[in-house]
Each structure stands twice: as structure tokens, then as C-alpha cells.
Design a protein around this motif. Structure first.
Motif, PDB file in Angstrom:
ATOM      1  N   ALA A 238       0.852  -1.190   0.000  1.00 42.79           N
ATOM      2  CA  ALA A 238       0.000   0.000   0.000  1.00 42.79           C
ATOM      3  C   ALA A 238       0.889   1.242   0.000  1.00 42.79           C
ATOM      4  CB  ALA A 238      -0.898  -0.008   1.233  1.00 42.79           C
ATOM      5  N   CYS A 239       0.364   2.332  -0.516  1.00 43.91           N
ATOM      6  CA  CYS A 239       1.179   3.551  -0.554  1.00 43.91           C
ATOM      7  C   CYS A 239       0.335   4.764  -0.186  1.00 43.91           C
ATOM      8  CB  CYS A 239       1.810   3.749  -1.932  1.00 43.91           C
ATOM      9  SG  CYS A 239       0.655   4.236  -3.238  1.00 43.91           S
ATOM     10  N   TYR A 240       1.023   5.792   0.255  1.00 47.85           N
ATOM     11  CA  TYR A 240       0.373   7.079   0.481  1.00 47.85           C
ATOM     12  C   TYR A 240       0.418   7.864  -0.826  1.00 47.85           C
ATOM     13  CZ  TYR A 240       0.317   6.511   5.575  1.00 47.85           C
ATOM     14  OH  TYR A 240       0.071   6.072   6.852  1.00 47.85           O
ATOM     15  N   VAL A 241      -0.697   8.504  -1.145  1.00 42.00           N
ATOM     16  CA  VAL A 241      -0.741   9.390  -2.305  1.00 42.00           C
ATOM     17  C   VAL A 241      -1.000  10.806  -1.809  1.00 42.00           C
ATOM     18  CG1 VAL A 241      -1.504   7.631  -3.925  1.00 42.00           C
ATOM     19  CG2 VAL A 241      -3.217   8.942  -2.667  1.00 42.00           C
ATOM     20  N   ILE A 242      -0.603  11.768  -2.627  1.00 38.95           N
ATOM     21  CA  ILE A 242      -0.736  13.175  -2.266  1.00 38.95           C
ATOM     22  C   ILE A 242      -1.383  13.930  -3.413  1.00 38.95           C
ATOM     23  CG2 ILE A 242       1.559  13.814  -3.157  1.00 38.95           C
ATOM     24  CD1 ILE A 242       1.824  15.659  -0.675  1.00 38.95           C
ATOM     25  N   ARG A 243      -2.164  14.948  -3.079  1.00 39.88           N
ATOM     26  CA  ARG A 243      -2.781  15.784  -4.110  1.00 39.88           C
ATOM     27  C   ARG A 243      -1.719  16.408  -4.993  1.00 39.88           C
ATOM     28  NH1 ARG A 243      -5.805  20.131  -1.090  1.00 39.88           N
ATOM     29  NH2 ARG A 243      -5.550  21.154  -3.109  1.00 39.88           N
ATOM     30  N   ALA A 244      -1.842  16.215  -6.287  1.00 40.51           N
ATOM     31  CA  ALA A 244      -0.850  16.740  -7.219  1.00 40.51           C
ATOM     32  C   ALA A 244      -0.865  18.256  -7.287  1.00 40.51           C
ATOM     33  CB  ALA A 244      -1.077  16.152  -8.611  1.00 40.51           C
TER      34      ALA A 244
END
Length: 301
Positions: A238-244
Motif C-alpha cells: 500500500a502507498c500514500y498518495v498526495i494531491r498533485a
């Protein structure tokens, strides 16, 4: 074509109220950012979870110089829509939900974790020790077979894609009785599949490789009760995503915080290994998800 379900693989939960207005707006500029909204790891079975999450939140807030709010409850689809609306800044997603978030919410991969334990995260295809004839995946034809659950990455999606790709099977027919397997069952849990094969309830199953040594250690099966006859490639964590659309400077500061986080008690509490650390997540590491989606005919219409 099957319509892709946003609820697949639910692990992280968000409050449905997230869409109502908390967090930053979509037009946030560097000067306007005074609060970040993230989803941190919940664990109802871990009595230290709340304390460790609060430590993490405070450490991040101190390092970035902004207020950090963390939320729990709901489902992945809510979080993805919240990111699309600019109400959530950082979200932990499963590999499958990363695929969805990229298409819907304009996100970038942030960090994942190093491997936990000695056994990599992948699927093993197993048979009983008494089955000496089955040597490979093709030999599974005609057997009673157990997947874990249609929402499981390692217990369903990845092993199904492996069978479809390697054996040239029809993804839409694979679970039909008599097509390839004699019958297909969903056991509900990885340990149920393993124990079921060991006891003869199923002739074969697809399970996460990490569960087998755990069950041996727990005394639920004996060493050698099941035999591995095939495996998938390693599945991304699993990974953390961030608002582009966050300011680049802020995105870099957030990534720097994660990559430099060294609280061993935190990693011990949530990952069971004080040596686990955050590492940079790269989009190319998740290309296998694109291949799996195509193999299983899951592209959105």
C-alpha cells in the motif's frame, strides 16, 4: 466490460463527512496552506494506536509548521472523491485503489514502506502435501479451488490475473464450475484457505505467502502440510498518495518528513517491525496493477 468497483479491497476508512468541507480548497496556494488533512493508520486491535497516531500527527505538524488533521472512517471511494474535491491532502491506498485514484483524483505517489518480515508480499498457489501429482498451475485444472474474497488483492485479484495470463484463460468464465476448476469457493480468510487445503476441504487455494509461516508458528498447521506449486510476482505494498495540485515546496516537505521519520515505536506498533521505514513510492512500481486490470477486464466503460 466490468465496471471497476471503487470499494474493492477496503482497508482504510474515512469519515463520510470529509466531503462536507474540512481540509484545504482545490485552489490552495503556498501562502494559504495552514492545515493538512491526512488519513493515518487505524488499528482497533492495537491499544497503542491512538497514542502513536497522535505522536505522528504532532511530529508532522511540528516539522511542517502547519496544523495536521487526521481522519478515519468510511471507505476508499470517499477518500478518493475527497482528494478530487480538494478536501483531503494525503491518503493511504491499496495498490488497486492507487490505480483508481490516479484516474479520478489527480494524485501523485508519495511513500510506501519497506518490506515487512522475511517473506515478500505475493500469492502462493498451494495444494496438500498428499497431492504429489500437481506440479504447476496447469495441473490445477479440475480441482476444487479456494480464493479468499473478490475484494482481496493477494487472495483473488493477483492470483486470478496470473492464471488468466499464464494459462490463457477467460477471466469472465474462470469461476464457472467445470470451466477450468471443478468448483470455486471463497473462504473469506487466508488462514481458512490454508487450513482448508491442509485438511482436504479444498484441493488447492491461492493465499498470501506470508500467512503460511505464521500458521506454522501458531501451530494451526504443521511444516509441510501444504505445498506451493506456483506464485505471483511480488505485489506492491500500500502507498500514500498526495494531491498533485499542492504547492511543490509543500509536497517536497511532506515527502521529506515521511522519508526521515525514525520513530521505532511507531513502526513496531503499526507494522510489527521496528526496522520498517517509509520509502519513496514510484508510479512505475504499480504498473503491474494496470496489467492486472486489463487481464481481468476491469477497465471502466
Amino acid at each position: 466490460m466490468k465496471k471497476l468497483s471503487l470499494g474493492l479491497g477496503l482497508v482504510f476508512l474515512l469519515s463520510a463527512g470529509l466531503l462536507a468541507g474540512c481540509g484545504n480548497s482545490k485552489d490552495t496556494t503556498a501562502k494559504e496552506i495552514d492545515k493538512l488533512t491526512i488519513v493515518q493508520m487505524p488499528d482497533e486491535n492495537n491499544p497503542d494506536a491512538g497514542t502513536k497516531n497522535e505522536e505522528f500527527r504532532k511530529d508532522m505538524s511540528d516539522a511542517l509548521g502547519v496544523e495536521v488533521e487526521e481522519l478515519e472512517g468510511g471507505e476508499y471511494s470517499v477518500g478518493i472523491e475527497a482528494m478530487k474535491a480538494g478536501k483531503l491532502d494525503v491518503l493511504l491506498v491499496s495498490p488497486m485503489s492507487y490505480y483508481q485514484a490516479k484516474k479520478i483524483a489527480n494524485v501523485e505517489p508519495l511513500v510506501t514502506t519497506t518490506s515487512m518480515g522475511e517473506v515478500p508480499y505475493k500469492t502462493d498457489f498451494i495444494v496438500s502435501k498428499d497431492d504429489t501429482k500437481t506440479k504447476n498451475l496447469a495441473d490445477l485444472k479440475g480441482k476444487t479451488f479456494a480464493f479468499v474474497d473478490p475484494a482481496s488483492s493477494s487472495g483473488y485479484m493477483f492470483p486470478k490475473a496470473k492464471l488468466v495470463q499464464e494459462l490463457g484463460l477467460n477471466a469472465d468464465k474462470l469461476e464457472n464450475p467445470g470451466y477450468f476448476f471443478e468448483s470455486v469457493t471463497y473462504s473469506g480468510k487466508h488462514d481458512s484457505s490454508v487450513v482448508g487445503v491442509a485438511k482436504g476441504d479444498y484441493q488447492a487455494a491461492a493465499v498470501t505467502a506470508q500467512i503460511i509461516p505464521d500458521l506454522v508458528e501458531a501451530g494451526l498447521i504443521n511444516e509441510g502440510d501444504v505445498r506451493v506449486v506456483g506464485e505471483t510476482d511480488v505485489i506492491p505494498n500500500a502507498c500514500y498518495v498526495i494531491r498533485a495540485d499542492l504547492p511543490q515546496e509543500m509536497k517536497e516537505k511532506i515527502k521529506e518528513f515521511y522519508l526521515g521519520y525514525e520513530n521505532e515505536a511507531y513502526f513496531e506498533s503499526f507494522y510489527g517491525d521496528k526496522g520498517t521505514r517509509f520509502i519513496e513510492a514510484k508510479d512505475e512500481d504499480y504498473k503491474v496493477i494496470d496489467e492486472m486490470v486489463k487481464a481481468l477486464n476491469l477497465e471502466e466503460e
